[in-house]
Write a protein that holds these residues in place. Structure first.
Motif, PDB file in Angstrom:
ATOM      1  N   ILE A 129       0.822  -1.211   0.000  1.00  0.00           N
ATOM      2  CA  ILE A 129       0.000   0.000   0.000  1.00  0.00           C
ATOM      3  C   ILE A 129       0.861   1.268   0.000  1.00  0.00           C
ATOM      4  N   GLY A 130       2.179   1.089  -0.177  1.00  0.00           N
ATOM      5  CA  GLY A 130       3.052   2.238  -0.355  1.00  0.00           C
ATOM      6  C   GLY A 130       3.853   2.682   0.840  1.00  0.00           C
ATOM      7  N   LEU A 131       3.841   1.937   1.950  1.00  0.00           N
ATOM      8  CA  LEU A 131       4.626   2.332   3.123  1.00  0.00           C
ATOM      9  C   LEU A 131       6.098   1.987   2.896  1.00  0.00           C
ATOM     10  N   ASN A 132       6.989   2.876   3.349  1.00  0.00           N
ATOM     11  CA  ASN A 132       8.413   2.569   3.246  1.00  0.00           C
ATOM     12  C   ASN A 132       8.853   1.717   4.436  1.00  0.00           C
ATOM     13  N   PHE A 133      10.142   1.372   4.482  1.00  0.00           N
ATOM     14  CA  PHE A 133      10.631   0.464   5.532  1.00  0.00           C
ATOM     15  C   PHE A 133      10.407   1.029   6.923  1.00  0.00           C
ATOM     16  N   THR A 134      10.724   2.313   7.099  1.00  0.00           N
ATOM     17  CA  THR A 134      10.566   2.922   8.421  1.00  0.00           C
ATOM     18  C   THR A 134       9.114   2.905   8.870  1.00  0.00           C
ATOM     19  N   GLN A 135       8.195   3.200   7.969  1.00  0.00           N
ATOM     20  CA  GLN A 135       6.777   3.186   8.316  1.00  0.00           C
ATOM     21  C   GLN A 135       6.287   1.778   8.619  1.00  0.00           C
ATOM     22  N   VAL A 136       6.722   0.813   7.842  1.00  0.00           N
ATOM     23  CA  VAL A 136       6.337  -0.577   8.102  1.00  0.00           C
ATOM     24  C   VAL A 136       6.825  -1.001   9.480  1.00  0.00           C
ATOM     25  N   LEU A 137       8.074  -0.637   9.797  1.00  0.00           N
ATOM     26  CA  LEU A 137       8.658  -1.055  11.070  1.00  0.00           C
ATOM     27  C   LEU A 137       7.957  -0.392  12.252  1.00  0.00           C
ATOM     28  N   THR A 138       7.718   0.907  12.170  1.00  0.00           N
ATOM     29  CA  THR A 138       7.173   1.635  13.312  1.00  0.00           C
ATOM     30  C   THR A 138       5.661   1.494  13.466  1.00  0.00           C
TER      31      THR A 138
END
Length: 222
Positions: A129-138
């Motif tokens: 859905i377009g989340l980057n690594f940092t967003q996925v992790l947090t």
């Protein structure tokens, strides 16, 4: 029976132990989380740093790390930690730094085990859905990981509470240093040991019970 306690600031010594534990726990949680993020991150250099840090620090005795902060950082490299003329404050801060450097390696591994319990499909869906690594992790991974490792983190916190006794090696006025002083001055070895053992039980046992209860309440249902 306990007349030998007169003249000694027993509560003050244990209060220093509590301060060491709390400050080191917060710092270890922050740095340990960053290390865990490095170890599961997409950048090879950061993964290598995180892996090397954890494997090296976990295999160095805590006493060596604490002494390094005093002899290496302070006396050799002149690191003052913001307290150049106050040795009591300086040693306290150096002890906190050493405990953070050591304990964060164990926090990292506990948290990484929690990250591994999060289904891979959730991370893939988040990336889809377009989340980057940092967003996925947090936003997706870490909240679930923390909930699944409350028990292991409680064990790390209990170990940290007991490890604060090593700070006595650089003159921090915590419980272990006071116990050493009392044993040298008083002829009550068994009673003194029993008093300090009871004090540490009062610190660690409620921690285990509370964290165990929290772990059951926030556990991820799969």
């Amino acid at each position: 029976m306990f007349d030998f306690l007169e003249g000694y600031d027993l509560l003050g010594a244990f209060w220093v132990t509590v301060q060491l534990t709390l400050l080191s726990a917060v710092g270890s949680l922050v740095w340990g989380t960053m290390l865990a993020a490095m170890r599961v991150g997409p950048v090879p250099l950061m993964r290598g740093f995180g892996t090397a840090y954890v494997n090296i620090v976990r295999n160095i005795p805590l006493t060596v790390i604490i002494l390094f902060t005093s002899l290496g950082l302070n006396q050799t490299l002149s690191v003052t930690m913001g307290a150049p003329n106050n040795f009591e404050t300086l040693n306290f801060r150096l002890a906190v730094l050493g405990l953070i450097l050591y304990t964060s390696a164990f926090v990292c591994e506990a948290l990484r085990s929690g990250i591994n319990t999060v289904p891979v499909g959730q991370a893939e869906a988040a990336r889809a859905i377009g989340l980057n690594f940092t967003q996925v992790l947090t936003l997706v991974v870490l909240p679930q990981a923390f909930r699944s490792v409350v028990g292991p983190l409680a064990n790390v916190l209990i170990a940290l509470t007991k490890n604060t006794t090593v700070a006595a090696a650089i003159g921090v006025a915590e419980a272990a240093l006071l116990m050493k002083t009392m044993i040298e001055n008083e002829a009550q070895l068994i009673l003194i040991s029993a008093v300090f053992a009871f004090g540490f039980v009062c610190l660690t046992l409620p921690t285990g019970l509370i964290m165990g209860w929290v772990g059951k309440k926030v556990a991820v249902k799969r």
